[in-house]
Design a protein around this motif. Structure first.
Motif, short mmCIF file in Angstrom:
data_model
loop_
_atom_site.label_atom_id
_atom_site.label_comp_id
_atom_site.label_asym_id
_atom_site.label_seq_id
_atom_site.Cartn_x
_atom_site.Cartn_y
_atom_site.Cartn_z
N VAL A 155 0.84 -1.20 0.00
CA VAL A 155 0.00 0.00 0.00
C VAL A 155 0.87 1.25 0.00
O VAL A 155 0.65 2.20 -0.77
N LYS A 156 1.90 1.24 0.83
CA LYS A 156 2.78 2.41 0.94
C LYS A 156 3.63 2.59 -0.31
O LYS A 156 3.71 3.69 -0.88
N LYS A 157 4.26 1.50 -0.77
CA LYS A 157 5.17 1.58 -1.92
C LYS A 157 4.43 2.00 -3.19
O LYS A 157 4.95 2.78 -4.00
N TRP A 158 3.23 1.47 -3.37
CA TRP A 158 2.47 1.73 -4.60
C TRP A 158 1.49 2.89 -4.46
O TRP A 158 0.71 3.15 -5.37
N LYS A 159 1.52 3.55 -3.29
CA LYS A 159 0.69 4.75 -3.06
C LYS A 159 -0.80 4.45 -3.32
O LYS A 159 -1.47 5.14 -4.09
N LEU A 160 -1.29 3.43 -2.64
CA LEU A 160 -2.67 2.97 -2.85
C LEU A 160 -3.66 3.56 -1.85
O LEU A 160 -4.83 3.18 -1.84
N GLY A 179 -7.49 -7.08 -3.39
CA GLY A 179 -6.29 -7.42 -4.13
C GLY A 179 -5.60 -6.13 -4.55
O GLY A 179 -6.27 -5.17 -4.94
N LEU A 180 -4.28 -6.08 -4.46
CA LEU A 180 -3.53 -4.85 -4.72
C LEU A 180 -2.65 -5.02 -5.95
O LEU A 180 -1.87 -5.97 -6.05
N HIS A 181 -2.77 -4.09 -6.88
CA HIS A 181 -1.96 -4.10 -8.09
C HIS A 181 -0.96 -2.95 -8.07
O HIS A 181 -1.31 -1.83 -7.69
N GLU A 182 0.26 -3.21 -8.53
CA GLU A 182 1.23 -2.14 -8.70
C GLU A 182 0.80 -1.19 -9.81
O GLU A 182 0.92 0.03 -9.70
N LYS A 183 0.29 -1.77 -10.91
CA LYS A 183 -0.17 -0.97 -12.04
C LYS A 183 -1.57 -1.41 -12.43
O LYS A 183 -1.96 -2.56 -12.21
N ALA A 184 -2.31 -0.48 -13.00
CA ALA A 184 -3.65 -0.82 -13.50
C ALA A 184 -3.53 -1.77 -14.68
O ALA A 184 -2.68 -1.60 -15.55
N SER A 451 2.96 -7.39 -8.01
CA SER A 451 3.87 -6.53 -8.76
C SER A 451 3.60 -6.70 -10.25
O SER A 451 3.11 -7.74 -10.70
N TRP A 452 3.96 -5.66 -11.02
CA TRP A 452 3.77 -5.76 -12.47
C TRP A 452 4.61 -6.89 -13.05
O TRP A 452 4.20 -7.57 -13.99
N ALA A 453 5.79 -7.12 -12.47
CA ALA A 453 6.65 -8.20 -12.95
C ALA A 453 5.94 -9.55 -12.83
O ALA A 453 5.98 -10.38 -13.75
N LEU A 454 5.25 -9.77 -11.69
CA LEU A 454 4.56 -11.04 -11.51
C LEU A 454 3.28 -11.10 -12.33
O LEU A 454 3.00 -12.11 -12.99
N VAL A 455 2.49 -10.02 -12.31
CA VAL A 455 1.25 -10.00 -13.07
C VAL A 455 1.51 -10.25 -14.55
O VAL A 455 0.81 -11.00 -15.23
#
Length: 551
Positions: A155-160, A179-184, A451-455
């Motif tokens: 939440v903190k790193k991705w400014k959610l 569920g939290l995504h780094e990018k949309a 993370s976008w890398a995993l997604v």
């Protein structure tokens, strides 16, 4: 502007959360009974020094009940490697309460209403959790996220924080761990027969004006055919839900599957009724033009998906809505078997008046509710640590998605490959094993966000190109929090559904020419007679109240 001595309620809650993280016994504001005295007695099996990035392992074997959405594509098996590996790594045994996908929401409501819900209730989409807030049946999970270091770190790193604020209720708390995504991540757009475009000297469209030009050229070349026939109209409250969703995005409005009666006017700083805005009308006018000029098949709004796909495969049409999986596994695979030289591509969502944008709020996905009964367990802290590791740690998310390294996949330099003989969603039709069906990984109950890398690690080349283009776009502002109190929620529900139905029905009438666009003002008057203004006023009061109370 506040002076240094004035803290908002949100800042106070956040401070309490940081204190709680250090002590593992504090909790939020203490308003829900989860104070330090209570949690000190609920640490059976918990790790004393659990931190982000650390493997969670319960101090003693434990088990937790969990509602399981049983997808018929990969029906639940008790001997899945997934269950065994989770227990091996964490010491936790999950006890799934199996519910068929088609009955999931209904069964979930019945179990919660009867007080029989499992402790963990995943696969819940906001705002479904709101129905269970007033009864106290589900926990205000925001009061317990200090027990979840991986969740809080993301939440903190991705400014959610703005996304989370949008799901807070009138008490300032939220009741769903999303569920939290780094990018949309975008899902749907147009797909077009590129071999046909090449033959006609046309290029892939990048704007909706260009889409119109391409469709006109196709119609001129094939005057007895509708260039575009579409799908995703049955078993959904909004026909052509995908089309309206991504077309609406180009106009800066929520439509189709993403439709909401309310939209926030950033200039006026207040909510407005989405289905009565000028932008919504412009979107409707655009589709009306396509239907009127026989560029879009009017049967798109009533036909089964298979009918739309068969028209594409029979070359009765050349354009259809797609997602990356359907593009590769259905359209392209079958077209190339039936039509020599056929090629089809999915384009990034064409641009419209709103410019290069994607809808805000799409970095949160379905998530987990926690039954209030779980707080009575002496293993509550361990359960929250487990939820944090399985759903929110990099290691847990990789396990849920890809499985066990060396058994189901290999990885090198961030590139994941399935082991030989294992298929995922048709990636190897001849493989004897399927990652979902045989092993239980890539299960939608557990696999989302990250993370976008995993997604992006499971993207096909087509999807990677599509998503890379979409992630370059800016996100539209997220609607600010405007939670209703329980009495207001009851009233809003009575108004909301008839209004939504009227928007849906008349949107289709306008698009199909069954109602002239000159009737738009009359349509808006009809919405007013169904309490449109009262609904908007109710939410604006809630917005102003929440903003005042939470600084």
């Amino acid at each position: 502007m506040k002076n240094a001595g004035q803290l908002s309620r949100r800042q106070i809650l956040a401070a309490a959360g940081f204190i709680g993280l250090a002590t593992l016994t504090g909790c939020g504001s203490g308003e829900d009974g989860g104070d330090s005295k209570d949690l000190s007695k609920k640490q059976n099996g918990a790790m004393k020094e659990y931190r982000a990035g650390q493997q969670f392992k319960a101090a003693k074997p434990l088990s937790f009940s969990m509602l399981h959405n049983n997808n018929p594509v990969y029906p639940l098996k008790g001997d899945w490697l997934f269950w065994k590996e989770v227990t091996k790594r964490t010491g936790i045994t999950l006890k799934p309460v199996d519910v068929p996908l088609a009955d999931y929401e209904k069964k979930r409501s019945v179990l919660i209403g009867a007080g029989d819900a499992p402790f963990l209730i995943p696969k819940t989409y906001h705002p479904s959790e709101v129905a269970f807030v007033a009864s106290g049946a589900v926990l205000p999970v925001s009061e317990y996220v200090h027990l979840m270091p991986n969740y809080r770190a993301k939440v903190k790193k991705w400014k959610l924080e703005p996304e989370l604020d949008s799901i807070r209720q009138s008490d300032g708390k939220y009741y769903l761990l999303p569920g939290l995504h780094e990018k949309a991540k975008s899902g749907y757009s147009l797909s077009v027969r590129t071999d046909v475009l090449d033959r006609l000297g046309l290029t892939l469209p990048t704007t909706w004006d260009e889409v119109y030009t391409v469709l006109k050229a196709l119609r001129q070349e094939y005057p007895d055919k509708y260039p575009w026939t579409d799908r995703w109209s049955t078993n959904t409250p909004f026909p052509c839900g995908a089309l309206f969703s991504y077309l609406g995005q180009a106009y800066g409005v929520k439509a189709g599957w993403t439709y909401d009666n309310l939209t926030f006017d950033t200039k006026a700083r207040k909510f407005a009724f989405n289905g009565a805005t000028d932008s919504y009308r412009q979107m409707v006018e655009y589709l009306r033009k396509l239907v009127a000029e026989k560029l879009l098949d009017p049967e798109s709004f009533t036909q089964q998906d298979d009918q739309a796909v068969q028209k594409l495969l029979a070359e009765k049409s050349y354009v259809i809505s797609a997602n990356p999986q359907e593009l590769v596994q259905n359209y392209r695979y079958n077209l190339q078997k039936q039509v020599d030289g056929a090629e089809i591509e999915m384009v990034p969502v064409p641009l419209g008046p709103a410019g290069p944008v994607i809808l805000g709020g799409t970095r949160m996905e379905n998530g987990v509710m926690i039954s209030s009964e779980a707080l009575k367990s002496d293993s509550f802290v361990a359960m929250m640590q487990f939820v944090d590791w399985l759903w929110y740690s990099d290691e847990g998310q990789t396990l849920c998605k890809w499985g066990v390294k060396g058994v189901t996949y290999t990885e090198s330099g961030g590139r994941y490959e399935l082991e030989p003989g294992i298929s995922l969603m048709g990636s190897d039709p001849d493989a004897p094993k399927d990652l979902q069906k045989a092993y239980g990984f890539f299960n939608g109950v557990f696999t989302y966000g990250g993370s976008w890398a995993l997604v992006s690690s499971s993207f096909s080349p087509d999807e990677k190109a599509f998503q890379d283009a979409m992630t370059e776009r800016s996100q539209l502002p997220i609607d600010p929090a405007h939670p209703l109190q329980s009495v207001e929620q009851e009233q809003a529900t009575l108004w909301d559904t008839p209004l939504r139905d009227h928007v849906t029905q008349n949107t289709l009438k306008f698009v199909l020419g069954k109602r002239p666009m000159s009737d738009w003002d009359a349509y808006v008057t009809e919405l007013k007679s169904k309490n449109m203004d009262q609904l908007v006023d109710l939410h604006n009061r809630a917005y102003e109240r929440f903003a005042k109370e939470n600084g």
